[in-house]
Design a protein around this motif. Structure first.
Motif, PDB file in Angstrom:
ATOM      1  N   ASN A  32       0.851  -1.183   0.000  1.00  0.00           N
ATOM      2  CA  ASN A  32       0.000   0.000   0.000  1.00  0.00           C
ATOM      3  C   ASN A  32       0.887   1.232   0.000  1.00  0.00           C
ATOM      4  O   ASN A  32       1.967   1.215   0.590  1.00  0.00           O
ATOM      5  CB  ASN A  32      -0.879   0.027   1.248  1.00  0.00           C
ATOM      6  CG  ASN A  32      -1.952  -1.031   1.185  1.00  0.00           C
ATOM      7  OD1 ASN A  32      -2.926  -0.898   0.466  1.00  0.00           O
ATOM      8  ND2 ASN A  32      -1.750  -2.122   1.904  1.00  0.00           N
ATOM      9  N   GLU A  33       0.386   2.272  -0.650  1.00  0.00           N
ATOM     10  CA  GLU A  33       1.139   3.526  -0.675  1.00  0.00           C
ATOM     11  C   GLU A  33       0.273   4.631  -0.085  1.00  0.00           C
ATOM     12  O   GLU A  33      -0.938   4.661  -0.317  1.00  0.00           O
ATOM     13  CB  GLU A  33       1.481   3.903  -2.119  1.00  0.00           C
ATOM     14  CG  GLU A  33       2.485   2.975  -2.776  1.00  0.00           C
ATOM     15  CD  GLU A  33       2.755   3.367  -4.228  1.00  0.00           C
ATOM     16  OE1 GLU A  33       3.780   2.933  -4.747  1.00  0.00           O
ATOM     17  OE2 GLU A  33       1.944   4.096  -4.823  1.00  0.00           O
ATOM     18  N   ARG A  34       0.925   5.514   0.634  1.00  0.00           N
ATOM     19  CA  ARG A  34       0.203   6.659   1.184  1.00  0.00           C
ATOM     20  C   ARG A  34       1.063   7.909   1.039  1.00  0.00           C
ATOM     21  O   ARG A  34       2.277   7.875   1.264  1.00  0.00           O
ATOM     22  CB  ARG A  34      -0.105   6.437   2.667  1.00  0.00           C
ATOM     23  CG  ARG A  34      -0.912   7.598   3.284  1.00  0.00           C
ATOM     24  CD  ARG A  34      -1.169   7.390   4.748  1.00  0.00           C
ATOM     25  NE  ARG A  34      -1.956   6.181   4.971  1.00  0.00           N
ATOM     26  CZ  ARG A  34      -1.997   5.526   6.128  1.00  0.00           C
ATOM     27  NH1 ARG A  34      -1.293   5.955   7.157  1.00  0.00           N
ATOM     28  NH2 ARG A  34      -2.725   4.451   6.259  1.00  0.00           N
ATOM     29  N   SER A  73       1.298  11.792   2.372  1.00  0.00           N
ATOM     30  CA  SER A  73       0.793  12.774   3.313  1.00  0.00           C
ATOM     31  C   SER A  73       1.460  14.085   2.924  1.00  0.00           C
ATOM     32  O   SER A  73       2.676  14.241   3.066  1.00  0.00           O
ATOM     33  CB  SER A  73       1.206  12.304   4.716  1.00  0.00           C
ATOM     34  OG  SER A  73       0.909  13.296   5.629  1.00  0.00           O
ATOM     35  N   ILE A  90      -4.099  13.831   2.830  1.00  0.00           N
ATOM     36  CA  ILE A  90      -3.619  12.445   2.779  1.00  0.00           C
ATOM     37  C   ILE A  90      -4.273  11.696   1.621  1.00  0.00           C
ATOM     38  O   ILE A  90      -5.494  11.751   1.458  1.00  0.00           O
ATOM     39  CB  ILE A  90      -3.891  11.722   4.122  1.00  0.00           C
ATOM     40  CG1 ILE A  90      -2.985  12.329   5.202  1.00  0.00           C
ATOM     41  CG2 ILE A  90      -3.651  10.217   4.000  1.00  0.00           C
ATOM     42  CD1 ILE A  90      -3.247  11.829   6.601  1.00  0.00           C
ATOM     43  N   THR A  91      -3.451  11.066   0.808  1.00  0.00           N
ATOM     44  CA  THR A  91      -3.982  10.264  -0.292  1.00  0.00           C
ATOM     45  C   THR A  91      -3.548   8.817  -0.095  1.00  0.00           C
ATOM     46  O   THR A  91      -2.367   8.544   0.103  1.00  0.00           O
ATOM     47  CB  THR A  91      -3.433  10.762  -1.652  1.00  0.00           C
ATOM     48  OG1 THR A  91      -3.582  12.181  -1.699  1.00  0.00           O
ATOM     49  CG2 THR A  91      -4.175  10.126  -2.815  1.00  0.00           C
ATOM     50  N   ASN A  92      -4.520   7.900  -0.123  1.00  0.00           N
ATOM     51  CA  ASN A  92      -4.191   6.471  -0.082  1.00  0.00           C
ATOM     52  C   ASN A  92      -4.356   5.909  -1.484  1.00  0.00           C
ATOM     53  O   ASN A  92      -5.344   6.180  -2.145  1.00  0.00           O
ATOM     54  CB  ASN A  92      -5.128   5.726   0.874  1.00  0.00           C
ATOM     55  CG  ASN A  92      -4.824   6.066   2.317  1.00  0.00           C
ATOM     56  OD1 ASN A  92      -3.726   5.826   2.801  1.00  0.00           O
ATOM     57  ND2 ASN A  92      -5.791   6.681   3.002  1.00  0.00           N
ATOM     58  N   TYR A  93      -3.376   5.152  -1.930  1.00  0.00           N
ATOM     59  CA  TYR A  93      -3.438   4.567  -3.275  1.00  0.00           C
ATOM     60  C   TYR A  93      -3.906   3.119  -3.173  1.00  0.00           C
ATOM     61  O   TYR A  93      -3.693   2.478  -2.129  1.00  0.00           O
ATOM     62  CB  TYR A  93      -2.068   4.666  -3.944  1.00  0.00           C
ATOM     63  CG  TYR A  93      -1.629   6.102  -4.100  1.00  0.00           C
ATOM     64  CD1 TYR A  93      -2.053   6.866  -5.188  1.00  0.00           C
ATOM     65  CD2 TYR A  93      -0.836   6.723  -3.127  1.00  0.00           C
ATOM     66  CE1 TYR A  93      -1.681   8.200  -5.314  1.00  0.00           C
ATOM     67  CE2 TYR A  93      -0.474   8.060  -3.242  1.00  0.00           C
ATOM     68  CZ  TYR A  93      -0.899   8.792  -4.336  1.00  0.00           C
ATOM     69  OH  TYR A  93      -0.544  10.106  -4.452  1.00  0.00           O
ATOM     70  N   GLU A 101      -4.151  -0.875  -3.241  1.00  0.00           N
ATOM     71  CA  GLU A 101      -3.140  -1.892  -2.953  1.00  0.00           C
ATOM     72  C   GLU A 101      -2.619  -2.492  -4.256  1.00  0.00           C
ATOM     73  O   GLU A 101      -3.380  -2.730  -5.181  1.00  0.00           O
ATOM     74  CB  GLU A 101      -3.778  -2.993  -2.097  1.00  0.00           C
ATOM     75  CG  GLU A 101      -2.789  -4.046  -1.654  1.00  0.00           C
ATOM     76  CD  GLU A 101      -3.427  -5.048  -0.679  1.00  0.00           C
ATOM     77  OE1 GLU A 101      -3.426  -4.744   0.527  1.00  0.00           O
ATOM     78  OE2 GLU A 101      -3.920  -6.088  -1.137  1.00  0.00           O
TER      79      GLU A 101
END
Ligand SMILES: [Zn+2]
Length: 343
Positions: free
Chosen positions: A129-131, A133, A140-143, A145
């Motif tokens: 997972n990539e995040r 901040s 905050i962006t979560n990419y 999986e």
């Protein structure tokens, strides 16, 4: 049932002509490197009753491997040729070891444990997972999986960093290279457009951590040597992934390298030393006395430096570095195994 060695040998004699013509060194050496992974060997030995789930060429291969009849040359080349036919569409004449690893693992995916989980997924899959901040607006962006069997790294960047910072650890070189891939804070979803580092997470540490090195293929002997020197026998992957316990250590157990003529090599760590696994057999090159000052890789002689024998338990690692450099072999696949799972 286990195939009997006689029937396999008979089969192999009739197939030897064909097998010789159909030899694929990338497949041969990649299989050898995989089979030197202890956790995989143990899974195979403990799950023989599950081999019926897999295609017959693979069943023969697994059976021969656990019964150790695979150490007989004829048997191995026969089984290898059968596997090559099964994988032909995927790898055809491929000499790209990274593609071959993926083809093999996808072919093995039908092999499952009692809970229905693929043993390949359990051993090899890296779910990252990539995040991001944002340092400017704190968005905050979560990419999504991403699943893969390996992390892919450019050999030239590894070399440049190693040449600039000689004492830098391999894992930190990998970390710095990954930090160069920045992402911008997405304006469309409410961000500000600033470029930021991306942090990586994994929820589960796979027993096997695989690194693929990408080469330009025009490197000189010196450049190959300098790149190989950057490799470390141990990696603490908590340097790469946020939130892991410190000292989440992995140890290098085998490697696939590619030479000038596209021929592949497998170097494996066996009984506290590195051996070069030859074609059509699973037995390592017979190094009569590895404690001597000289070590043989086939007919290739390397002087073993005294310092490689003292202190750290690194066996003949320095000879491995010269082996790659002097023969212009580019290490392409590195299989690291979790230290905990090796105990
Ligand atoms: Zn921002």
């Amino acid at each position: 049932d286990m195939p009997k060695e006689d029937s396999l040998s008979a089969h192999s004699e009739s197939a030897i002509g064909g097998a010789a013509a159909r030899y694929n060194s990338a497949l041969d050496m990649t299989l050898k490197a995989l089979l030197n992974i202890k956790v995989l060997k143990e899974d195979l030995k403990n799950n023989t009753q599950r081999f019926q789930q897999v295609p017959s060429a693979l069943q023969h291969f697994f059976n021969a491997f656990v019964s150790e009849s695979i150490k007989t040359e004829g048997v191995y080349s026969c089984i290898l040729s059968d596997l090559l036919s099964s994988l032909e569409e995927v790898i055809s004449m491929s000499s790209d070891a990274a593609k071959v690893v993926v083809a093999i693992l996808e072919f093995w995916c039908c092999w499952k444990n009692p809970e229905g989980e693929s043993l390949v997924t359990r051993l090899f899959t890296l779910a990252e997972n990539e995040r991001m901040s944002c340092r400017k607006c704190r968005w905050i962006t979560n990419y999504p999986e991403k699943s893969s069997y390996a992390i892919v790294m450019p050999a030239d960047s590894i070399r440049q960093l190693k040449c600039a910072f000689e004492s830098m650890k391999f894992v930190d070189i990998l970390k710095v290279i990954r930090m160069e891939y920045q992402k911008s804070c997405n304006i469309k979803t409410g961000g500000c457009g600033e470029s930021n580092f991306v942090h990586h997470f994994i929820s589960r540490c796979p027993p096997v951590f695989t690194i693929v090195l990408e080469w330009e293929k025009s490197e000189t002997e010196k450049e190959i040597s300098e790149t190989t020197k950057a490799l470390d026998l141990e990696l603490d992957i908590s340097r790469l992934y946020v939130g892991l316990e410190p000292n989440t250590n992995y140890r290098l157990v085998s490697m696939v390298g590619c030479g000038e003529e596209e021929e592949h090599f497998c170097l494996a760590y066996e009984n506290n030393r590195w051996v070069n696994l030859g074609r059509e057999s699973l037995a390592g090159e017979d190094v009569s006395n590895w404690k001597s000052e000289v070590i043989f890789f086939g007919d290739f002689k390397v002087n073993l430096r005294q310092e490689s024998l003292s202190g750290e338990d690194d066996g003949n690692w320095k000879s491995v570095v010269s082996f790659f450099g002097e023969r212009k072999i580019r290490p392409e696949i590195l299989f690291y195994e979790a230290v905990g799972s090796m105990a």
